[in-house]
Design a protein around this motif. Structure first.
Motif, PDB file in Angstrom:
ATOM      1  N   PHE A 195       0.854  -1.206   0.000  1.00 45.40           N
ATOM      2  CA  PHE A 195       0.000   0.000   0.000  1.00 45.40           C
ATOM      3  C   PHE A 195       0.886   1.252   0.000  1.00 45.40           C
ATOM      4  O   PHE A 195       0.679   2.177  -0.800  1.00 45.40           O
ATOM      5  N   LEU A 196       1.866   1.292   0.864  1.00 43.68           N
ATOM      6  CA  LEU A 196       2.749   2.462   0.954  1.00 43.68           C
ATOM      7  C   LEU A 196       3.537   2.642  -0.344  1.00 43.68           C
ATOM      8  O   LEU A 196       3.714   3.773  -0.820  1.00 43.68           O
ATOM      9  N   ALA A 197       3.987   1.532  -0.933  1.00 44.05           N
ATOM     10  CA  ALA A 197       4.739   1.626  -2.196  1.00 44.05           C
ATOM     11  C   ALA A 197       3.853   2.189  -3.299  1.00 44.05           C
ATOM     12  O   ALA A 197       4.292   3.013  -4.104  1.00 44.05           O
ATOM     13  N   GLU A 198       2.593   1.755  -3.361  1.00 42.69           N
ATOM     14  CA  GLU A 198       1.674   2.282  -4.384  1.00 42.69           C
ATOM     15  C   GLU A 198       1.465   3.787  -4.200  1.00 42.69           C
ATOM     16  O   GLU A 198       1.276   4.515  -5.154  1.00 42.69           O
ATOM     17  N   LYS A 199       1.486   4.223  -2.959  1.00 36.91           N
ATOM     18  CA  LYS A 199       1.285   5.643  -2.669  1.00 36.91           C
ATOM     19  C   LYS A 199       2.576   6.450  -2.817  1.00 36.91           C
ATOM     20  O   LYS A 199       2.547   7.681  -2.814  1.00 36.91           O
ATOM     21  N   GLY A 200       3.718   5.743  -2.845  1.00 38.53           N
ATOM     22  CA  GLY A 200       4.989   6.451  -2.882  1.00 38.53           C
ATOM     23  C   GLY A 200       5.342   7.084  -1.551  1.00 38.53           C
ATOM     24  O   GLY A 200       6.021   8.109  -1.499  1.00 38.53           O
ATOM     25  N   ILE A 201       4.883   6.455  -0.462  1.00 38.81           N
ATOM     26  CA  ILE A 201       5.155   6.982   0.886  1.00 38.81           C
ATOM     27  C   ILE A 201       6.265   6.152   1.528  1.00 38.81           C
ATOM     28  O   ILE A 201       6.221   4.912   1.480  1.00 38.81           O
ATOM     29  N   GLU A 202       7.221   6.840   2.133  1.00 36.51           N
ATOM     30  CA  GLU A 202       8.288   6.115   2.842  1.00 36.51           C
ATOM     31  C   GLU A 202       8.111   6.295   4.341  1.00 36.51           C
ATOM     32  O   GLU A 202       8.017   7.425   4.822  1.00 36.51           O
TER      33      GLU A 202
END
Ligand code: GSH
Length: 203
Positions: free
Chosen positions: A18-25
């Motif tokens: 989910f975080l990777a799809e959002k581009g959130i680290e």
């Protein structure tokens, strides 16, 4: 903030995808589940259910449940939307995410946890007959989802959503559960190949 991560376990992986799809680290704190670190006093203090993932905010607020954590990030970072668009789209994503999680993923998880020798210490009591009873359920649910994918690119419609993340993680958990996707489920196989090739699938 920091995310307590459980490596290859399905729900922590859902969160990372989910975080990777959002581009959130988000900084990850690895928790060695094989060494039962998720039962430690530190993790129990954060989540008395002793489950991962866990998100801890800078002010000490704790969020658990991968869908709840995902909703938090969806509000903070609405693009790309992973919980659907508009009243109907959001309801359809919710419907399919719940169907995949509560029926398919639960059946696959039960098949694994109630039959696999490595899970004896995890699933107490381990009831092998319950694990076996869940194999045909998983196959039935996969057929229903295959029918949905016959007319839709993604599980909840024409856009990738959290329901696809849940389905990917559930299907990748078939292997340890010793269940295979039947050959005739072409739409599910097409979908699995496509979603597995997204960069986020490696998260
Ligand atoms: N509904 C929770 C499930 C969390 C969960 O069961 N996580 C597993 C890893 S996939 C876990 O921590 N299991 C520990 C145990 O069973 O002792 C979520 O979506 O986050």
């Amino acid at each position: 903030m920091k995310l307590y991560d459980g490596g290859r376990a399905p729900n922590p992986r859902r969160m990372r995808i989910f975080l990777a799809e959002k581009g959130i680290e988000v900084p990850l704190i690895p928790v060695d589940m094989a060494a039962m670190q998720h039962k430690s006093a530190e993790i129990t203090a954060l989540n008395p259910f002793q489950r991962l993932p866990i998100l801890e905010l800078d002010d000490g607020t704790v969020l658990t449940e991968s869908v709840a954590i995902s909703r938090y990030f969806e509000e903070l970072h609405p693009e790309p939307p992973l919980f659907g668009r508009g009243a109907l789209g959001k309801a359809q994503v919710e419907m399919w995410n719940r169907r995949v999680e509560l029926y398919l993923m639960a059946a696959i998880t039960a098949a694994f946890r109630h039959t696999h020798p490595a899970m004896v210490e995890w699933e107490i009591p381990q009831v092998p007959a319950w694990g076996e009873a869940n194999r045909p359920k998983a196959l039935n649910y996969m057929k229903i989802i295959d029918d949905q994918l016959a007319t839709h690119e993604f599980v909840a419609g024409d856009e990738f959503s959290i329901a696809d993340i849940t389905l990917l993680v559930a299907l990748d958990f078939l292997k340890p559960a010793r269940i295979v996707i039947p050959d005739e489920l072409n739409h599910l196989r097409r979908w699995h190949a496509a979603v597995s090739s997204r960069p986020s699938a490696k998260a």
